[in-house]
Design an enzyme around this catalytic site. Structure first.
Site, mmCIF file in Angstrom:
data_model
loop_
_atom_site.group_PDB
_atom_site.id
_atom_site.type_symbol
_atom_site.label_atom_id
_atom_site.label_comp_id
_atom_site.label_asym_id
_atom_site.label_seq_id
_atom_site.Cartn_x
_atom_site.Cartn_y
_atom_site.Cartn_z
ATOM 1 N N LEU A 1 -8.845 -9.629 -0.085
ATOM 2 C CA LEU A 1 -8.251 -9.792 -1.408
ATOM 3 C C LEU A 1 -8.654 -11.171 -1.931
ATOM 4 C CD1 LEU A 1 -6.042 -8.469 -3.306
ATOM 5 C CD2 LEU A 1 -4.384 -9.896 -2.105
ATOM 6 N N LYS B 1 1.257 -8.023 16.556
ATOM 7 C CA LYS B 1 1.978 -9.214 16.083
ATOM 8 C C LYS B 1 1.615 -10.437 16.933
ATOM 9 C CE LYS B 1 4.661 -7.600 12.677
ATOM 10 N NZ LYS B 1 4.649 -8.153 11.312
ATOM 11 N N TYR C 1 2.190 -2.484 17.853
ATOM 12 C CA TYR C 1 3.005 -3.407 17.059
ATOM 13 C C TYR C 1 3.140 -4.746 17.789
ATOM 14 C CZ TYR C 1 6.954 -4.928 14.132
ATOM 15 O OH TYR C 1 7.776 -5.606 13.271
ATOM 16 N N ASN D 1 0.837 -1.219 0.000
ATOM 17 C CA ASN D 1 0.000 0.000 0.000
ATOM 18 C C ASN D 1 0.865 1.260 0.000
ATOM 19 O OD1 ASN D 1 1.071 0.000 2.525
ATOM 20 N ND2 ASN D 1 -0.873 0.123 3.622
ATOM 21 N N TYR E 1 -6.155 -20.812 13.141
ATOM 22 C CA TYR E 1 -6.476 -21.338 11.797
ATOM 23 C C TYR E 1 -5.891 -22.735 11.612
ATOM 24 C CZ TYR E 1 -9.046 -17.614 9.528
ATOM 25 O OH TYR E 1 -10.048 -16.739 9.162
ATOM 26 N N GLY F 1 6.439 1.191 2.373
ATOM 27 C CA GLY F 1 7.144 0.581 1.237
ATOM 28 C C GLY F 1 7.521 1.643 0.215
ATOM 29 N N LYS G 1 -4.575 -2.513 13.136
ATOM 30 C CA LYS G 1 -5.503 -3.053 12.124
ATOM 31 C C LYS G 1 -4.756 -3.884 11.074
ATOM 32 C CE LYS G 1 -8.948 -0.227 10.527
ATOM 33 N NZ LYS G 1 -9.478 1.108 10.133
ATOM 34 N N THR G 2 -3.572 -3.407 10.662
ATOM 35 C CA THR G 2 -2.784 -4.152 9.667
ATOM 36 C C THR G 2 -2.467 -5.547 10.194
ATOM 37 O OG1 THR G 2 -1.800 -2.105 8.888
ATOM 38 C CG2 THR G 2 -0.607 -4.127 8.348
#
Ligand code: UDP
Length: 313
Positions: free
Chosen positions: A64, A150, A146, A35, A160, A39, A92-93
């Protein structure tokens, strides 16, 4: 056999771009996602026209839908000033972004790797840190967006696996440096090198006696590839980092010896919740992946200095 379709989130970041380059060299087809929050186009300039590389500008906070065989979830601002700028976005990321990538892996029955971090250990009370250590995180402090982000991502990965038998790989990355780092990202190696090259004083926070263990990026990428190609039974979490510990004063001294001159230092206040010591125990990575770093700090710093020279006018 057709080569694997590999999704890399954070592909324009420091680690994502180094990883994408390695995957292409190894013959994989890479779909890079970024995004551009931290980056940089500069990092993927040589990739965008490569036949094995497809780039999609996308924020993983949004779902996605794409077909793939492997996913490397590396998207997240990683330097403290960047991840603290918008802490809610960072959280949120890590939470929503990881959830979206896990759903995608589930749909595709893809293998998925999470770039977790030594920050899950917080300001560690156990030294060196083994994977069994549960950590010492300040849950409401400025680094929590953070660290806790994480940590919840790791929880989601293992849920999962438990609920859907998803093929997961969780790595805990310790301080890494090298070409591809943002010269302005505010981390210690980039700050010190850029300051040295510009003839500015070195900003040493706190006493300089706090420690970090610095891993050269090529070593880390070798570890990442070994983990991704390991047996399905190896889910992690597994520490990846260089176990040789340095105080920040020793980092300055090493930089001085590589550059062959003394550097001026300006002492500055220690940021809140700055971890005192950090050193990975990599016994597990040695045993399971037959991996350990090989590049020493002076050699890695030389290569990183050469990379940073282009950004000094
Ligand atoms: N640091 C420093 N000067 C700088 C930047 C960072 O002394 O210009 C210190 C920072 O306080 C910490 C260490 O270097 O103790 C590593 O910081 P960095 O932001 O690179 O990563 P961290 O390991 O804290 O996430």
């Amino acid at each position: 056999m057709e080569s694997k379709k590999v999704l890399v989130t954070g592909a324009a970041g420091f680690l994502g771009s180094n990883l994408s380059k390695r995957l292409i060299l190894d013959g994989f087809n890479v779909i890079g996602i970024d995004n551009f929050y931290t980056g940089r186009m500069h990092n993927i300039q040589e990739l965008v026209n490569h036949p094995q590389f497809t780039f999609i500008e996308h924020d993983i906070i949004q779902p996605l839908d794409i077909s793939c065989d492997w996913i490397f979830n590396f998207a997240c601002p990683a330097s403290p000033p960047h991840y603290q700028k918008d802490p809610i976005f960072t959280a949120k990321t890590n939470f929503m972004g990881s959830l979206n990538m896990l759903e995608l892996a589930h749909q595709n029955s893809a293998r998925i790797m999470q770039a977790s971090t030594s920050e899950v250990y917080g300001n560690p009370l156990q030294h060196p840190q083994t994977e069994q250590y549960w950590g010492n995180v300040h849950t409401t402090g400025p680094r929590a967006c953070y660290d806790e982000g994480k940590r919840v991502a790791e929880s989601l990965f293992f849920d999962y696996k438990r609920m859907h038998n998803l093929d997961i790989k969780v790595i805990r990355i310790f301080n890494t440096y090298g070409p591809g780092m943002d010269p302005l990202d505010g981390r210690v190696v980039s700050n010190f090198i850029m300051q040295a090259l510009r003839g500015e004083p070195i900003t040493l926070y706190g006493t300089g006696n706090q420690t970090r263990s610095f891993c050269y990026v090529d070593d880390l990428i070798n570890g990442i590839m070994a983990m991704m190609q390991s047996d399905v039974s190896v889910a992690g979490p597994i520490n990846l980092g260089n176990p040789i510990e340095f105080t920040l004063k020793e980092l300055v001294e090493t930089l001085e010896s590589v550059l062959g001159r003394k550097l001026n230092i300006v002492m500055m206040p220690l940021p809140e919740d700055d971890p005192t010591r950090r050193q990975p125990d990599i016994t597990l990575a040695k045993q399971l992946l037959n991996w350990q770093p090989t590049v020493n700090l002076p050699t890695g710093l030389k290569k990183t200095i050469d990379y940073f020279r282009q950004f000094v006018s």
